[in-house]
Design a protein around this motif. Structure first.
Motif, short mmCIF file in Angstrom:
data_model
loop_
_atom_site.label_atom_id
_atom_site.label_comp_id
_atom_site.label_asym_id
_atom_site.label_seq_id
_atom_site.Cartn_x
_atom_site.Cartn_y
_atom_site.Cartn_z
N CYS A 97 5.78 5.31 -1.61
CA CYS A 97 4.32 4.93 -0.71
C CYS A 97 4.31 4.07 -0.21
O CYS A 97 4.60 3.08 -0.72
CB CYS A 97 3.53 5.41 -1.42
N ILE A 98 4.64 3.81 1.06
CA ILE A 98 3.92 2.26 1.51
C ILE A 98 2.92 2.15 2.00
O ILE A 98 2.41 3.58 2.21
CB ILE A 98 4.59 2.27 2.48
N ALA A 99 2.18 0.81 2.22
CA ALA A 99 0.60 1.06 2.82
C ALA A 99 -0.03 -0.13 3.45
O ALA A 99 0.88 -0.87 2.71
CB ALA A 99 -0.89 1.56 1.54
N ALA A 100 -0.79 -0.04 3.91
CA ALA A 100 -1.33 -1.28 4.49
C ALA A 100 -2.52 -1.14 5.13
O ALA A 100 -3.70 0.29 5.25
CB ALA A 100 -0.48 -1.31 6.70
N PRO A 101 -3.29 -2.20 5.17
CA PRO A 101 -4.92 -2.89 5.13
C PRO A 101 -5.40 -1.95 6.68
O PRO A 101 -4.72 -2.81 7.60
CB PRO A 101 -5.25 -3.69 4.83
N VAL A 102 -6.71 -1.65 6.49
CA VAL A 102 -7.04 -1.39 7.81
C VAL A 102 -8.59 -2.02 8.03
O VAL A 102 -9.27 -2.48 6.93
CB VAL A 102 -7.73 -0.15 8.14
N ARG A 103 -8.66 -2.92 9.10
CA ARG A 103 -9.85 -4.18 8.88
C ARG A 103 -10.84 -3.74 9.84
O ARG A 103 -10.72 -3.36 10.66
CB ARG A 103 -8.93 -5.07 9.00
N ASP A 137 4.84 1.48 -3.34
CA ASP A 137 4.56 2.57 -4.88
C ASP A 137 5.64 2.74 -5.15
O ASP A 137 6.12 4.07 -4.54
CB ASP A 137 3.23 2.88 -4.73
N ASN A 138 6.28 2.00 -5.53
CA ASN A 138 7.72 2.47 -6.06
C ASN A 138 8.29 3.49 -7.53
O ASN A 138 7.94 2.66 -8.14
CB ASN A 138 9.03 1.00 -6.19
N GLU A 139 7.65 4.42 -7.32
CA GLU A 139 7.30 5.12 -8.38
C GLU A 139 6.53 4.98 -10.01
O GLU A 139 7.40 5.41 -10.25
CB GLU A 139 9.03 5.31 -8.79
#
Length: 246
Positions: free
Chosen positions: A196-202, A186-188
């Motif tokens: 923001c940087i996000a990654a999935p949890v499985r 998420d670049n503004e």
């Protein structure tokens, strides 16, 4: 009846950690509602234990909510096992870390942990955020069936900043990239100045059950180091998957 329920929920949403007590007149002003209508709804909420009266004739959330809170806490309990991983990620990144889930076609933050440094992130636990312009939201959206993605798109992609993706094809391109690289940025796109940087949890079946993110001011996150930061987030998201009993 449905409208009355909606209005009652709006009243309850006026209370927060910063606004713990409100009178009928204050609520009517905040919600632009008729005072007698507010009084009727507040009385009903009071009789049901959702509000309680204060000595100065105002209202605050009632003890009944503690029972509901305990029920919600039990429901989300498996996610809170991730707290140790999140604490370590905060120390490692020195930025704010969130864990969020897909709920009612939005992303809801379940956990938020901040570092002890200036310029913090103004997010709140339990407050829904859009899927198409937050890193957590885009990760959760990307690993849903295509039919669900189209459903979200069909409801309109609201613009929040000049960087928000508001076109169908552009969002699909972004989703394909996220599915390929395993993380979202998420670049503004939701809030100016926020990166923001996000990654999935499985879970054990490989299904995405929640997402983990690192957020901070754009000037501090240093976009030139996205690859390094994304690897750290992915690594910790995997650790959450390993530790939590999903």
């Amino acid at each position: 009846m449905i409208n009355s329920v909606r209005q009652a929920i709006r009243i309850m949403n006026c209370f927060s950690t910063k606004t713990t007590e409100l009178g009928v007149s204050e609520l009517a002003l905040l919600l632009s509602m008729n005072r007698s209508t507010v009084h009727h709804l507040v009385t009903t909420l009071y009789n049901e234990g959702l509000l309680t009266k204060t000595p100065n004739r105002k209202y605050r959330p009632g003890a009944k909510l503690l029972d509901w809170g305990q029920l919600a806490n039990e429901q989300y309990k498996p996610f809170f096992i991730a707290n140790s991983v999140i604490d370590n990620l905060v120390k490692r990144s020195n930025e704010t870390v969130h864990l969020g889930i897909l709920e009612n076609e939005s992303v809801s933050y379940l956990i938020k942990t901040e570092p002890s440094r200036p310029v913090r992130i103004g997010t709140s636990i339990g407050i829904p955020k859009p899927l198409h312009c937050t890193a957590l939201g885009k990760v959760l959206l990307s690993f849903q069936p295509d039919k669900f993605v189209e459903k979200i798109i069909s409801k309109g992609l609201r613009r929040y900043t000049q960087n928000t993706i508001v076109e169908r094809e552009a969002l699909w391109d972004e989703i394909q990239l996220i599915r390929k690289q395993g993380y979202a940025i998420d670049n503004e796109e939701f809030e100016e100045g926020l990166f923001c940087i996000a990654a999935p949890v499985r879970n054990y079946l490989g299904d995405v059950v929640c997402a983990l993110s690192v957020s901070g001011p754009e000037f501090r996150m240093n976009t030139e180091r996205i690859h390094i930061r994304s690897e750290i987030v992915i690594e910790n998201a995997y650790e959450v998957s390993r530790q939590c009993d999903f």
